[in-house]
Enzyme design. Structure first.
Site, PDB file in Angstrom:
ATOM      1  N   LYS A  19     -16.381 -37.985  38.188  1.00 54.44           N
ATOM      2  CA  LYS A  19     -15.502 -38.318  37.056  1.00 54.44           C
ATOM      3  C   LYS A  19     -14.121 -37.734  37.279  1.00 54.44           C
ATOM      4  CE  LYS A  19     -14.996 -34.150  34.952  1.00 54.44           C
ATOM      5  NZ  LYS A  19     -13.746 -33.432  35.016  1.00 54.44           N
ATOM      6  N   GLY A 110     -14.941 -28.850  42.296  1.00 54.56           N
ATOM      7  CA  GLY A 110     -13.686 -29.566  42.560  1.00 54.56           C
ATOM      8  C   GLY A 110     -13.013 -30.133  41.329  1.00 54.56           C
ATOM      9  N   GLY A 111     -13.653 -30.001  40.149  1.00 55.55           N
ATOM     10  CA  GLY A 111     -13.079 -30.602  38.944  1.00 55.55           C
ATOM     11  C   GLY A 111     -13.427 -32.080  38.812  1.00 55.55           C
ATOM     12  N   MET A 112     -14.495 -32.508  39.512  1.00 62.25           N
ATOM     13  CA  MET A 112     -14.912 -33.910  39.449  1.00 62.25           C
ATOM     14  C   MET A 112     -16.353 -34.050  38.962  1.00 62.25           C
ATOM     15  SD  MET A 112     -13.128 -35.507  42.792  1.00 62.25           S
ATOM     16  CE  MET A 112     -12.781 -37.097  42.043  1.00 62.25           C
ATOM     17  N   ALA A 113     -16.900 -32.982  38.395  1.00 62.36           N
ATOM     18  CA  ALA A 113     -18.235 -33.005  37.780  1.00 62.36           C
ATOM     19  C   ALA A 113     -19.340 -33.408  38.750  1.00 62.36           C
ATOM     20  CB  ALA A 113     -18.240 -33.900  36.529  1.00 62.36           C
ATOM     21  N   GLY A 115     -21.686 -31.424  40.041  1.00 62.44           N
ATOM     22  CA  GLY A 115     -22.948 -30.838  39.586  1.00 62.44           C
ATOM     23  C   GLY A 115     -23.507 -31.638  38.412  1.00 62.44           C
ATOM     24  N   SER A 116     -22.613 -32.078  37.531  1.00 64.27           N
ATOM     25  CA  SER A 116     -23.049 -32.877  36.374  1.00 64.27           C
ATOM     26  C   SER A 116     -23.623 -34.217  36.833  1.00 64.27           C
ATOM     27  CB  SER A 116     -21.871 -33.129  35.435  1.00 64.27           C
ATOM     28  OG  SER A 116     -21.359 -31.893  34.993  1.00 64.27           O
ATOM     29  N   ALA A 117     -23.034 -34.800  37.871  1.00 66.00           N
ATOM     30  CA  ALA A 117     -23.554 -36.060  38.413  1.00 66.00           C
ATOM     31  C   ALA A 117     -24.971 -35.847  38.931  1.00 66.00           C
ATOM     32  CB  ALA A 117     -22.641 -36.562  39.541  1.00 66.00           C
ATOM     33  N   ASP A 149     -20.201 -32.163  30.706  1.00 66.25           N
ATOM     34  CA  ASP A 149     -19.850 -33.435  31.355  1.00 66.25           C
ATOM     35  C   ASP A 149     -21.059 -34.299  31.701  1.00 66.25           C
ATOM     36  OD1 ASP A 149     -17.200 -32.585  31.460  1.00 66.25           O
ATOM     37  OD2 ASP A 149     -17.400 -31.776  33.491  1.00 66.25           O
TER      38      ASP A 149
HETATM   39  O1  C5P Z   1     -20.534 -27.182  29.803  1.00 70.48           O
HETATM   40  P1  C5P Z   1     -20.378 -26.614  31.162  1.00 70.48           P
HETATM   41  O2  C5P Z   1     -21.580 -25.786  31.583  1.00 70.48           O
HETATM   42  O3  C5P Z   1     -20.014 -27.596  32.197  1.00 70.48           O
HETATM   43  O4  C5P Z   1     -19.160 -25.604  31.073  1.00 70.48           O
HETATM   44  C1  C5P Z   1     -18.878 -24.676  32.079  1.00 70.48           C
HETATM   45  C2  C5P Z   1     -17.929 -23.636  31.511  1.00 70.48           C
HETATM   46  O5  C5P Z   1     -16.640 -24.220  31.286  1.00 70.48           O
HETATM   47  C3  C5P Z   1     -18.324 -23.045  30.175  1.00 70.48           C
HETATM   48  O6  C5P Z   1     -19.182 -21.941  30.338  1.00 70.48           O
HETATM   49  C4  C5P Z   1     -16.997 -22.641  29.590  1.00 70.48           C
HETATM   50  O7  C5P Z   1     -16.550 -21.424  30.186  1.00 70.48           O
HETATM   51  C5  C5P Z   1     -16.068 -23.720  30.099  1.00 70.48           C
HETATM   52  N1  C5P Z   1     -15.877 -24.818  29.127  1.00 70.48           N
HETATM   53  C6  C5P Z   1     -15.106 -24.591  28.002  1.00 70.48           C
HETATM   54  N2  C5P Z   1     -14.921 -25.607  27.098  1.00 70.48           N
HETATM   55  C7  C5P Z   1     -15.448 -26.826  27.313  1.00 70.48           C
HETATM   56  C8  C5P Z   1     -16.234 -27.078  28.458  1.00 70.48           C
HETATM   57  C9  C5P Z   1     -16.430 -26.041  29.354  1.00 70.48           C
HETATM   58  O8  C5P Z   1     -14.597 -23.495  27.798  1.00 70.48           O
HETATM   59  N3  C5P Z   1     -15.232 -27.802  26.437  1.00 70.48           N
END
Ligand code: C5P
Length: 311
Positions: A19, A110-113, A115-117, A149
């Protein structure tokens, strides 16, 4: 003598997309530490592929394209495929076991999710492997437990994300849009670290994230210059503060003809919007010529996690 019939273990093969965020409005941190977002996600044609095979144990092996550093992928219970398996197994009431092979083209951290994919792909693969028939809304709720994500990684396309990014609504997109993608050759950036830097740099941030309206209306026009002017990322300044080389790269891409350069999500991958596929390939060539070792071209939107092969 009758020999018992031996069944080969079943496998499910799922592909999931990277993404990018065309708009990433970030509000002041909530009480739970997450930041309220108004974001426009777009899935682009850069994929991870995951093959899940029935097994009596849990195993995950991750490998990737030459430019993907899989040594940064967590191992053990922190691995997101392991977390997805534990969550799905608890819901289906089966043992959390399967053998996973993950091939990554999406940069790690990398900021492209990426791990989420992989998490979305694992949920979908296990739903099929275990014949669970999980309704879409439940799959999205499980995805949200795994990461902000992950619901978007399931649906793909182009979508508005609100809440902490986990509440997703598809939006109209007149694409394709052409992107030049430059993964960092100097390691990843930690998403929490970039959000922390945001908090330090903007202590008086509005609790209400910036509106995505300009990007949403630009998407309907199919005019790359309208979209380029509307692209917005509140994590770009903190990412550049942590990695000043990204600012130089964005300047270089824009001087080489990009409509606009943008940090992808929390970075460090940089994106460049191009006018056309020809312009994208020309820009990619110029960036390679300027010494960037890895420069990719991808179009969006594309679908989210999809089963490509199953019994
Ligand atoms: O939800 P996810 O596990 O991907 O988020 C990783 C980290 O990114 C969170 O622990 C938090 O530090 C930060 N985050 C945030 N606000 C969001 C999404 C992520 O601060 N809306």
């Amino acid at each position: 003598m009758v020999t018992p019939e031996r069944r080969l273990p079943r496998s499910v093969d799922v592909r999931a997309s990277a993404k990018i965020n065309l708009h990433l409005g970030v509000g002041a941190a909530r009480e739970d530490g997450f930041h309220p977002l108004e974001t426009v996600y777009q899935a682009i044609g850069l994929h991870d592929e995951l093959v899940a095979t029935e097994d009596e144990a849990f195993r995950v092996v991750t490998h990737g394209a030459a430019y993907v550093d899989v040594t940064d992928v967590p191992v053990g219970a922190d691995n997101i495929v392991a977390r997805a398996t534990a969550l799905m197994a608890a819901r289906v009431e089966v043992e959390p076991t399967a053998d996973f092979l993950v091939h990554k083209e999406i940069p790690v951290a990398g900021g492209m999710a990426g791990g989420s994919a992989d998490a979305a792909a694992a949920l979908l693969a296990l739903d099929r492997l275990w014949d669970a028939g999980t309704p879409d809304d439940e799959l999205l709720a499980l995805a949200a437990e795994l990461g902000s994500d992950v619901p978007f990684a399931l649906i793909g396309g182009t979508a508005l994300g609100t809440g902490r990014g986990e509440l997703v609504t598809p939006i109209a997109d007149s694409g394709p849009w052409w992107w030049v993608v430059v993964p960092s050759s100097a390691g990843g950036l930690s998403t929490p670290a970039v959000y922390r830097r945001f908090d330090e740099m903007f202590p008086g941030a509005d609790p209400e994230p910036a509106s995505a309206a300009a990007v949403i209306s630009a998407l309907a026009t199919h005019d790359p210059h309208r979209l380029g002017a509307a692209l917005h990322n509140d994590l770009q300044e903190p990412a550049i503060d942590l990695r000043p080389d990204l600012g130089d790269l964005l300047d270089r891409g824009e001087s080489e003809g990009a409509v606009r350069g943008l940090v992808s999500g929390s970075g460090p991958t940089c994106l460049f919007l191009a006018e056309s596929p020809t312009a994208a390939h020309a820009l990619a060539g110029a960036l390679r010529g300027s010494g960037q070792p890895v420069v990719l071209v991808a179009a969006g939107p594309v679908p989210g996690a999809q089963v490509v092969d199953a019994p």
